[in-house]
Design an enzyme around this catalytic site. Structure first.
Site, PDB file in Angstrom:
ATOM      1  N   HIS A 372      -7.504 -17.484  -0.201  1.00  0.00           N
ATOM      2  CA  HIS A 372      -8.028 -18.559   0.086  1.00  0.00           C
ATOM      3  C   HIS A 372      -9.589 -17.955   0.719  1.00  0.00           C
ATOM      4  CE1 HIS A 372      -4.483 -21.238   2.041  1.00  0.00           C
ATOM      5  NE2 HIS A 372      -4.224 -19.593   1.692  1.00  0.00           N
ATOM      6  N   LYS A 564     -15.619 -28.552  12.143  1.00  0.00           N
ATOM      7  CA  LYS A 564     -15.098 -27.702  10.852  1.00  0.00           C
ATOM      8  C   LYS A 564     -15.737 -26.156  12.017  1.00  0.00           C
ATOM      9  CE  LYS A 564     -17.535 -28.294   7.049  1.00  0.00           C
ATOM     10  NZ  LYS A 564     -16.661 -28.674   6.272  1.00  0.00           N
ATOM     11  N   ARG A 565     -15.265 -24.364  11.497  1.00  0.00           N
ATOM     12  CA  ARG A 565     -15.403 -23.524  12.359  1.00  0.00           C
ATOM     13  C   ARG A 565     -16.469 -23.716  12.510  1.00  0.00           C
ATOM     14  NH1 ARG A 565     -11.268 -19.948  14.290  1.00  0.00           N
ATOM     15  NH2 ARG A 565     -12.826 -18.689  14.538  1.00  0.00           N
ATOM     16  N   LYS A 570     -21.029 -22.409   5.768  1.00  0.00           N
ATOM     17  CA  LYS A 570     -20.876 -23.775   6.433  1.00  0.00           C
ATOM     18  C   LYS A 570     -22.217 -24.408   6.654  1.00  0.00           C
ATOM     19  CE  LYS A 570     -15.887 -22.819   8.007  1.00  0.00           C
ATOM     20  NZ  LYS A 570     -14.891 -23.854   7.088  1.00  0.00           N
ATOM     21  N   THR A 672     -10.306 -28.900   3.971  1.00  0.00           N
ATOM     22  CA  THR A 672      -9.446 -29.236   4.027  1.00  0.00           C
ATOM     23  C   THR A 672     -10.123 -30.700   5.133  1.00  0.00           C
ATOM     24  OG1 THR A 672      -8.391 -27.867   5.539  1.00  0.00           O
ATOM     25  CG2 THR A 672      -7.337 -28.201   3.246  1.00  0.00           C
ATOM     26  N   LYS A 676      -9.441 -35.169   5.065  1.00  0.00           N
ATOM     27  CA  LYS A 676      -9.295 -35.569   5.960  1.00  0.00           C
ATOM     28  C   LYS A 676     -10.168 -37.281   6.197  1.00  0.00           C
ATOM     29  CE  LYS A 676      -7.055 -32.058   7.954  1.00  0.00           C
ATOM     30  NZ  LYS A 676      -7.463 -29.724   8.442  1.00  0.00           N
TER      31      LYS A 676
HETATM   32  C1  GLG Z   1      -9.509 -20.883   4.020  1.00  0.00           C
HETATM   33  C2  GLG Z   1     -11.220 -21.586   3.586  1.00  0.00           C
HETATM   34  C3  GLG Z   1     -11.066 -23.183   3.256  1.00  0.00           C
HETATM   35  C4  GLG Z   1      -9.758 -23.775   2.995  1.00  0.00           C
HETATM   36  C5  GLG Z   1      -8.444 -23.397   3.132  1.00  0.00           C
HETATM   37  C6  GLG Z   1      -7.003 -23.233   2.983  1.00  0.00           C
HETATM   38  O1  GLG Z   1     -12.249 -21.000   3.986  1.00  0.00           O
HETATM   39  O2  GLG Z   1     -12.541 -22.923   1.821  1.00  0.00           O
HETATM   40  O3  GLG Z   1      -9.096 -25.087   2.929  1.00  0.00           O
HETATM   41  O4  GLG Z   1      -8.608 -21.801   3.689  1.00  0.00           O
HETATM   42  O5  GLG Z   1      -7.104 -23.071   1.849  1.00  0.00           O
HETATM   43  N1  GLG Z   1      -9.925 -19.218   5.484  1.00  0.00           N
HETATM   44  C7  GLG Z   1     -10.176 -20.294   5.400  1.00  0.00           C
HETATM   45  O6  GLG Z   1      -9.652 -21.237   6.761  1.00  0.00           O
END
Ligand code: GLG
Length: 833
Positions: A372, A564-565, A570, A672, A676
């Site tokens: 991820h 988002k976080r 970001k 994601t 949304k």
């Molecule tokens: C990650 C990434 C995100 C991703 C999510 C789900 O940073 O870009 O969309 O997983 O695959 N560590 C995360 O939260």
């Protein structure tokens, strides 16, 4: 065997107990209020009423769950096991009502009793058992697995404290404990009999088995127990219910007894308390894992309970373990559960007396791994010394996996010892460490990234050596999100409008059907209603914000949202620079072409991540000045939504008009939130990063605001040397924005407060904020231009929704099912009605 008569009676009883009519729901609501909550209508608190509604809904899930379990057992269905340290579930009630198809029935039933279903839904405290995207993806996948009728078990940890609650005090983030279980959790069912011992420490020893073979076994120093807590997860419009099984840590009874017998009462109690700390708290991410021994223990606890449970299920239903990989396919959600590879090996070798070759054949066929993130700090490694101390047997197994694996590498790449060192499961250095990602890749037969660009970078950079060795092992499955929660539950007005326009609601199950909106895109009637829906959502949000933060939002302005976080990659600070630029332009009277905007932020910073917390402070500092300056606050306002979580996200997505997806290209694996927002008709301003690229392709480049460096350009700059101070010196507006932040204007005269942030940007700028600043501002001007033409904007918004079907998590799950898991649907039949 039941006689046919009793079976019929049983079915009838079930039917009257869990009927879907308004009357049945109403009767059960009162029943449950009385018999479970012990209250009657006149004295019931809103929380009592919520609990009664939750139990009434759960009863209906359980009826389907029993049928699902029976069907899966009878058909020996192949089962997906999703192993994840996080599930960011969000509130259950509204989503379960939607999936049962009884939202309106339940609402009417409640109303007749003088209850407001929306108020009851508001009462629910969400299980925040995840940090962000990764945990929320796991929750979307669980829902889609059930919707796609694929038998699945989600395994995780029942953290007593989920992700912290965020309060904003004096502009700073303050973390508060998330005691989500305080008032009880009506959705879970404890299974005290499903429990496993999990060992730690001790040593390994060899012995001769009954065939005189030398074998190894582990004698742990101490054990704790994991107890199962089950939550049913229902699919939309299907009878299929899957299981989310979360483990709670408890003291092992044997130890308890020992201590009690020797009279050490306090010792026994202490052991109990210590054991229970294991599932006490979810770790916030983005922090170095130094000293996080408890986290490694949690990871082992999760995988040990889960693998033991799968073996138990297999022995109970199928029989000999040779067929384990035919019954189960196990998905590792990131490296957190990667230890499962070593644990399954241990169980098969030491407990079930298999040979290494047999055990490895099964293990390798069983696991798949999803990566991820490419961020180096998130790629887990654990000190070998810690393994020696906590998991000595697993370390031996990892060494043996490594020995055999590196032999294979040496055979393929003769004499390339540098490659061998790079690929080893053990990183050599002054402290030797186990590389969990390498363990996951070697132990799995399929590895995937979560968006096209990310999967490409996984192959080309992160796991380049592995992709050269095993090219067929690497895949891409682009993420998706569930439209049930993020459109139907979050935005019922939009859902209704879509259904009316398309003439049916099949799109909820098959999101590609949103394309039926496209022929109506120029219909003035639809456009008008589309705008009304957005305006109403903006009003709702404004009302909530006023009450939660005191900040007044102007629903007539454009709602421009970044939620988002909080993380430097970001680039929330890039957004702040844009706001500071707007502020200066307004102060200088350059308002021509400007569109009134409300900038809304939401997101948590990891408690130990200083820079992220400073960014939150900066946002709030700018907000204070902007919102209190009558000269500017007709044009712009800034609001920070405290405690961004699933529930608050559901308030935000419907109201957003502009979605900010502005990470540095190559850093956001997928994202994601981007999906949304777009599903709710927001237009995206974004970089060519993660799933943004695919969203832009899907909705059409002309319906997406693109800016910034590409991932390739980013790499080039990094190689040739990136000099952020040149941007600072050469762009007078950029210089003046950064200087204004340092002037103390936003910090009551304190010229030092934001220095760590601005100095870092000017001198290092690891995420190239300054390089993208100018392009971002220019793109924002284009946003303003188009927003001034509501018809054009609305058209683009409709097209975003019409073409977003690909980003349903149902599609993602179908891809996993076909390409990675080789598993098909197993429909559960509705035998009740
Ligand atoms: C990650 C990434 C995100 C991703 C999510 C789900 O940073 O870009 O969309 O997983 O695959 N560590 C995360 O939260």
């Amino acid at each position: 065997m039941n006689s046919p008569d009793t079976t019929v009676q049983q079915a009838k009883r079930e039917h009257t107990r869990t009927g879907m009519s308004k009357d049945a729901f109403q009767r059960d609501l009162l029943d449950n209020l009385f018999y479970i909550q012990g209250r009657f209508r006149e004295v019931a608190t809103p929380h009592d009423l919520y609990m009664a509604a939750a139990y009434t809904t759960r009863d209906r899930l359980l009826a389907r769950w029993v049928k699902s379990a029976q069907t899966f057992k009878a058909t020996h269905a192949r089962t997906v096991c999703y192993l994840s340290a996080e599930y960011l579930l969000g509130p259950h009630l509204a989503s379960n009502l939607v999936n049962l198809g009884i939202t309106e029935t339940a609402r009417a039933a409640a109303e007749e009793l003088g209850m407001d279903m929306d108020a009851l839904i508001e009462e629910e405290e969400e299980p925040g058992l995840g940090n962000g995207g990764l945990g929320r993806l796991a929750a979307c996948f669980m829902e889609s697995l059930a919707t796609c009728q694929i038998p699945a078990i989600g395994y995780g940890i029942r953290y007593e404290f989920g992700i912290f609650k965020q309060a904003i005090e004096d502009g700073w983030q303050v973390e508060k404990g998330d005691n989500w279980l305080r008032n009880g959790n009506p959705w879970e069912i404890p299974r005290p009999k499903i429990s496993f011992a999990v060992g730690f420490g001790g040593h390994t020893e060899s012995y001769r088995d009954e065939r005189s073979q030398v074998r190894l076994r582990w004698q742990p120093a101490f054990e704790i127990r994991g107890v199962a807590y089950d939550t049913p997860i229902l699919g939309y419009g299907s009878q299929n219910v899957n299981l989310l099984r979360l483990w709670k840590a408890e003291a092992s009874e044997s130890l308890d007894l020992q201590a009690f017998n020797t009279g050490d009462y306090y010792g026994a109690v202490h052991a109990k308390i210590e054991a229970e700390t294991l599932s006490k708290v979810l770790y916030p991410n983005d922090e170095p894992e130094a000293g996080k021994e408890l986290r490694l223990k949690q990871q082992y606890f999760l995988v040990s309970c889960s693998m033991q449970d799968m073996i138990r299920l297999h022995l109970n239903t199928v029989g000999p373990l040779e067929g384990f990989a035919d019954k189960f396919t196990v998905q590792l959600n990131d490296t957190h559960p990667a230890l499962a590879v070593a644990e399954l090996m241990r169980l098969l070798l030491d407990r079930h007396a298999m040979t290494w070759e047999e055990a490895w054949g099964i293990t390798h066929k069983t696991f798949c791994y999803t990566n991820h993130t490419l961020l180096p700090e998130a790629l887990e490694t654990w000190p070998v010394s810690l393994f020696e101390r906590l998991l000595p047997r697993h370390l031996e197994i990892i060494y043996e996996i490594n020995r055999r694996f590196l032999d294979e590498v040496r055979m393929r790449f003769l004499g390339d010892e540098a490659r061998v060192r790079r690929m080893s499961l053990i990183a050599e250095g002054h402290e030797r460490r186990v590389r969990m990602a390498h363990l996951a890749v070697v132990g799995s037969h399929a590895v995937n990234g979560v968006a096209k660009l990310h999967s490409y970078l996984v192959k080309a950079m992160l796991f380049k050596d592995f992709a050269e060795l095993w090219p067929e092992r690497f895949h891409n499955v682009t993420n998706g999100v569930t439209p049930r929660r993020f459109v139907v539950v979050a935005n019922p007005r939009l859902a209704k409008l879509i259904t009316e326009t398309c003439g049916q609601d099949d799109w909820i199950r098959d999101l590609e059907q949103l394309r039926a909106l496209e022929p109506h895109v120029d219909d003035a009637g639809l456009q008008g209603r589309w705008q009304e829906v957005k305006r109403a959502a903006k009003q709702d949000l404004a009302q909530w914000m006023k009450q939660a933060t005191g900040i007044e939002l102007d629903p007539e302005s454009m709602f421009d949202v970044q939620a988002k976080r909080i993380h430097e990659y970001k680039r929330q600070h890039l957004k702040v620079l844009h706001i500071v630029r707007c502020y200066q332009r307004i102060k200088q009277g350059q308002v021509q072409g400007l569109v009134p905007r409300t900038f809304i932020f939401g997101g948590k910073a990891a408690p130990g991540y200083f820079m992220a917390k400073l960014i939150i402070k900066l946002i709030n500092a700018v907000a204070e000045v902007v919102n209190n300056d009558p000269q500017v606050n007709d044009w712009i306002r800034v609001a920070f939504m405290p405690d961004f979580n699933v529930k608050n996200g559901q308030r935000l997505y419907p109201a957003a008009e502009l979605s900010e997806q502005i990470s540095l290209a190559g850093k956001e694996a997928s994202g994601t939130g981007n999906m949304k927002f777009s599903m709710n008709g927001a237009l995206t301003i974004g970089t060519l990063d993660g799933a943004n690229i695919e969203i832009r392709e899907a909705v059409g480049p002309e319906n997406f605001f693109l800016f910034g460096l590409t991932a390739e350009e980013v790499l080039q700059r990094q190689m040739t040397g990136y000099r952020p101070w040149e941007y600072y010196q050469n762009d007078p507006e950029l210089k003046s924005d950064l200087d204004l932040i340092n002037s103390g204007l936003f910090s009551h005269g304190d010229t030092q407060l934001f220095r760590p942030l601005t100095d870092n940007l000017i001198n290092h700028d690891p995420f190239m904020v300054l390089a993208d600043y100018r392009a971002y501002l220019e793109c924002q001007e284009q946003v303003d231009r188009i927003y001034r033409d509501p018809e054009r904007w609305t058209r683009m918004s409709i097209l975003n929704v019409a073409r977003i079907g690909y980003f349903s998590s149902d599609r993602a799950i179908r891809e996993y099912a076909e390409r990675i898991w080789q598993v098909g649907p197993q429909p559960v039949l509705d035998t009740e009605h």
